[in-house]
Design a protein around this motif. Structure first.
Motif, PDB file in Angstrom:
ATOM      1  N   VAL A  76      18.047  -2.119  -0.346  1.00 33.93           N
ATOM      2  CA  VAL A  76      18.386  -0.869  -1.010  1.00 33.93           C
ATOM      3  C   VAL A  76      17.913  -0.829  -2.460  1.00 33.93           C
ATOM      4  CG1 VAL A  76      20.321   0.547  -1.773  1.00 33.93           C
ATOM      5  CG2 VAL A  76      20.325  -0.407   0.502  1.00 33.93           C
ATOM      6  N   PHE A  77      18.237  -1.811  -3.248  1.00 29.05           N
ATOM      7  CA  PHE A  77      17.947  -1.726  -4.675  1.00 29.05           C
ATOM      8  C   PHE A  77      16.462  -1.834  -5.005  1.00 29.05           C
ATOM      9  CE2 PHE A  77      22.399  -3.268  -4.533  1.00 29.05           C
ATOM     10  CZ  PHE A  77      22.966  -2.076  -4.925  1.00 29.05           C
ATOM     11  N   PRO A  78      15.734  -2.822  -4.477  1.00 32.19           N
ATOM     12  CA  PRO A  78      14.300  -2.832  -4.791  1.00 32.19           C
ATOM     13  C   PRO A  78      13.574  -1.620  -4.210  1.00 32.19           C
ATOM     14  CG  PRO A  78      14.916  -4.840  -3.614  1.00 32.19           C
ATOM     15  CD  PRO A  78      16.129  -3.996  -3.722  1.00 32.19           C
ATOM     16  N   GLY A  79      13.948  -1.197  -3.021  1.00 28.38           N
ATOM     17  CA  GLY A  79      13.313  -0.034  -2.419  1.00 28.38           C
ATOM     18  C   GLY A  79      13.557   1.243  -3.207  1.00 28.38           C
ATOM     19  N   TYR A  80      14.777   1.391  -3.705  1.00 28.67           N
ATOM     20  CA  TYR A  80      15.118   2.580  -4.478  1.00 28.67           C
ATOM     21  C   TYR A  80      14.372   2.610  -5.804  1.00 28.67           C
ATOM     22  CZ  TYR A  80      17.831   5.846  -7.272  1.00 28.67           C
ATOM     23  OH  TYR A  80      18.207   6.878  -8.094  1.00 28.67           O
ATOM     24  N   LEU A 107      -2.939   8.992  -4.030  1.00 32.61           N
ATOM     25  CA  LEU A 107      -2.209   8.111  -4.960  1.00 32.61           C
ATOM     26  C   LEU A 107      -0.814   7.769  -4.427  1.00 32.61           C
ATOM     27  CD1 LEU A 107      -3.161   9.641  -8.421  1.00 32.61           C
ATOM     28  CD2 LEU A 107      -3.995   7.517  -7.406  1.00 32.61           C
ATOM     29  N   GLY A 108      -0.145   8.759  -3.848  1.00 34.89           N
ATOM     30  CA  GLY A 108       1.173   8.520  -3.254  1.00 34.89           C
ATOM     31  C   GLY A 108       1.086   7.575  -2.066  1.00 34.89           C
ATOM     32  N   LEU A 109       0.049   7.731  -1.266  1.00 32.16           N
ATOM     33  CA  LEU A 109      -0.155   6.846  -0.126  1.00 32.16           C
ATOM     34  C   LEU A 109      -0.389   5.414  -0.596  1.00 32.16           C
ATOM     35  CD1 LEU A 109      -0.556   6.505   2.935  1.00 32.16           C
ATOM     36  CD2 LEU A 109      -2.966   7.029   2.574  1.00 32.16           C
ATOM     37  N   LEU A 110      -1.215   5.247  -1.610  1.00 28.89           N
ATOM     38  CA  LEU A 110      -1.443   3.896  -2.159  1.00 28.89           C
ATOM     39  C   LEU A 110      -0.165   3.322  -2.755  1.00 28.89           C
ATOM     40  CD1 LEU A 110      -4.927   4.399  -3.850  1.00 28.89           C
ATOM     41  CD2 LEU A 110      -4.416   3.174  -1.724  1.00 28.89           C
ATOM     42  N   TRP A 111       0.634   4.160  -3.409  1.00 26.86           N
ATOM     43  CA  TRP A 111       1.905   3.724  -3.972  1.00 26.86           C
ATOM     44  C   TRP A 111       2.851   3.271  -2.868  1.00 26.86           C
ATOM     45  CZ3 TRP A 111       5.456   7.567  -7.070  1.00 26.86           C
ATOM     46  CH2 TRP A 111       6.529   6.869  -7.616  1.00 26.86           C
ATOM     47  N   CYS A 112       2.909   4.014  -1.771  1.00 23.31           N
ATOM     48  CA  CYS A 112       3.785   3.657  -0.652  1.00 23.31           C
ATOM     49  C   CYS A 112       3.342   2.347   0.000  1.00 23.31           C
ATOM     50  CB  CYS A 112       3.813   4.784   0.366  1.00 23.31           C
ATOM     51  SG  CYS A 112       4.909   4.478   1.762  1.00 23.31           S
ATOM     52  N   VAL A 113       2.048   2.198   0.211  1.00 28.61           N
ATOM     53  CA  VAL A 113       1.538   0.967   0.830  1.00 28.61           C
ATOM     54  C   VAL A 113       1.785  -0.228  -0.093  1.00 28.61           C
ATOM     55  CG1 VAL A 113      -0.556  -0.207   1.601  1.00 28.61           C
ATOM     56  CG2 VAL A 113      -0.136   2.149   2.287  1.00 28.61           C
ATOM     57  N   ALA A 148       0.059  -0.396   8.337  1.00 26.96           N
ATOM     58  CA  ALA A 148       0.054   0.751   9.257  1.00 26.96           C
ATOM     59  C   ALA A 148       1.405   1.467   9.241  1.00 26.96           C
ATOM     60  CB  ALA A 148      -0.282   0.284  10.665  1.00 26.96           C
ATOM     61  N   PHE A 149       2.483   0.699   9.213  1.00 27.01           N
ATOM     62  CA  PHE A 149       3.806   1.304   9.145  1.00 27.01           C
ATOM     63  C   PHE A 149       3.965   2.099   7.854  1.00 27.01           C
ATOM     64  CE2 PHE A 149       8.219   1.175   7.714  1.00 27.01           C
ATOM     65  CZ  PHE A 149       8.823   1.843   8.762  1.00 27.01           C
ATOM     66  N   ALA A 150       3.465   1.569   6.743  1.00 30.06           N
ATOM     67  CA  ALA A 150       3.580   2.266   5.463  1.00 30.06           C
ATOM     68  C   ALA A 150       2.818   3.588   5.478  1.00 30.06           C
ATOM     69  CB  ALA A 150       3.078   1.375   4.334  1.00 30.06           C
ATOM     70  N   VAL A 151       1.645   3.603   6.094  1.00 34.45           N
ATOM     71  CA  VAL A 151       0.854   4.838   6.153  1.00 34.45           C
ATOM     72  C   VAL A 151       1.567   5.893   6.998  1.00 34.45           C
ATOM     73  CG1 VAL A 151      -1.296   5.824   7.031  1.00 34.45           C
ATOM     74  CG2 VAL A 151      -1.353   3.712   5.711  1.00 34.45           C
ATOM     75  N   VAL A 152       2.033   5.506   8.177  1.00 33.51           N
ATOM     76  CA  VAL A 152       2.736   6.452   9.052  1.00 33.51           C
ATOM     77  C   VAL A 152       4.019   6.936   8.379  1.00 33.51           C
ATOM     78  CG1 VAL A 152       3.952   6.685  11.252  1.00 33.51           C
ATOM     79  CG2 VAL A 152       1.740   5.529  11.164  1.00 33.51           C
ATOM     80  N   PHE A 153       4.746   6.003   7.769  1.00 34.31           N
ATOM     81  CA  PHE A 153       5.983   6.368   7.096  1.00 34.31           C
ATOM     82  C   PHE A 153       5.715   7.351   5.968  1.00 34.31           C
ATOM     83  CE2 PHE A 153       8.952   5.775   3.619  1.00 34.31           C
ATOM     84  CZ  PHE A 153      10.134   6.106   4.253  1.00 34.31           C
ATOM     85  N   TYR A 154       4.638   7.144   5.208  1.00 33.84           N
ATOM     86  CA  TYR A 154       4.342   8.023   4.079  1.00 33.84           C
ATOM     87  C   TYR A 154       4.078   9.460   4.544  1.00 33.84           C
ATOM     88  CZ  TYR A 154       2.212  10.118   0.033  1.00 33.84           C
ATOM     89  OH  TYR A 154       1.925  10.968  -0.997  1.00 33.84           O
ATOM     90  N   PHE A 155       3.331   9.616   5.630  1.00 31.19           N
ATOM     91  CA  PHE A 155       3.066  10.955   6.133  1.00 31.19           C
ATOM     92  C   PHE A 155       4.371  11.671   6.472  1.00 31.19           C
ATOM     93  CE2 PHE A 155      -1.206   9.249   7.069  1.00 31.19           C
ATOM     94  CZ  PHE A 155      -1.959  10.232   6.447  1.00 31.19           C
TER      95      PHE A 155
END
Length: 177
Positions: A76-80, A107-113, A148-155
């Motif tokens: 929770v804390f690092p993710g938030y 840029l948001g996609l790169l940030w999420c990954v 791959a999970f990060a990319v799908v999650f970001y969309f």
């Protein structure tokens, strides 16, 4: 009118803190807590108060961190602080300032990954949490699966935050006069 800004920011910060604390102590609620905290962080944006939203992000996160200090292994804390609290604020600043939406999307996609890899390394390398529950095929290719999970999650997350903001504005318009 200024009292409305302060009130909605305070209510939003308290909701963020409550959700994050619950997510830190109840293990199956941690991912939901991150998503709900993103929803509550953008409440002050109803008044286009980016400062109020950012202060809500900081106040809610710090209060939750102080109250949930005993649970360092929670996502929770690092993710938030790395992605889920900041991204909705930055997204709506970019929309408001008419930043190029394609550049911001990349840029948001790169940030999420990058955040996903950072959280993965935090839990597997720093806290040394095992990956024994996964099959060997996934463990051998874990870096590809995380990306791959990060990319799908970001969309999904990006579109969800946009629609949540529209719904919040619709309902807050009925409540606040």
């Amino acid at each position: 009118m200024k009292s409305k800004f302060i009130a909605i920011s305070a209510v939003s910060a308290s909701f963020v803190a409550i959700v994050l604390i619950i997510g830190a102590y109840i293990s199956f609620f941690d991912v939901y807590a991150l998503l709900l905290s993103s929803v509550f962080v953008i409440l002050p944006l109803y008044f286009n108060s980016f400062k109020g939203s950012f202060l809500c992000y900081l106040a809610g996160g710090v209060v939750a961190l102080l109250c949930g200090m005993g649970n360092i292994t929670s996502i929770v804390f690092p993710g938030y602080f790395v992605f889920f609290g900041l991204y909705p604020i930055v997204k709506f600043i970019a929309i408001n300032k008419k930043f190029n939406k394609y550049i911001f999307f990349v840029l948001g996609l790169l940030w999420c990954v990058a955040s996903s890899y950072g959280l993965f390394f935090y839990y597997t390398k720093l806290l040394m949490l095992p990956l024994n529950d996964f099959p060997d095929f996934i463990i051998d290719n874990i870096y590809y699966f995380v990306g791959a999970f990060a990319v799908v999650f970001y969309f999904l997350y990006d579109k969800t935050m946009f629609f949540v903001k529209i719904l919040e504005d619709k309902y807050l318009k009925r409540i606040i006069r």
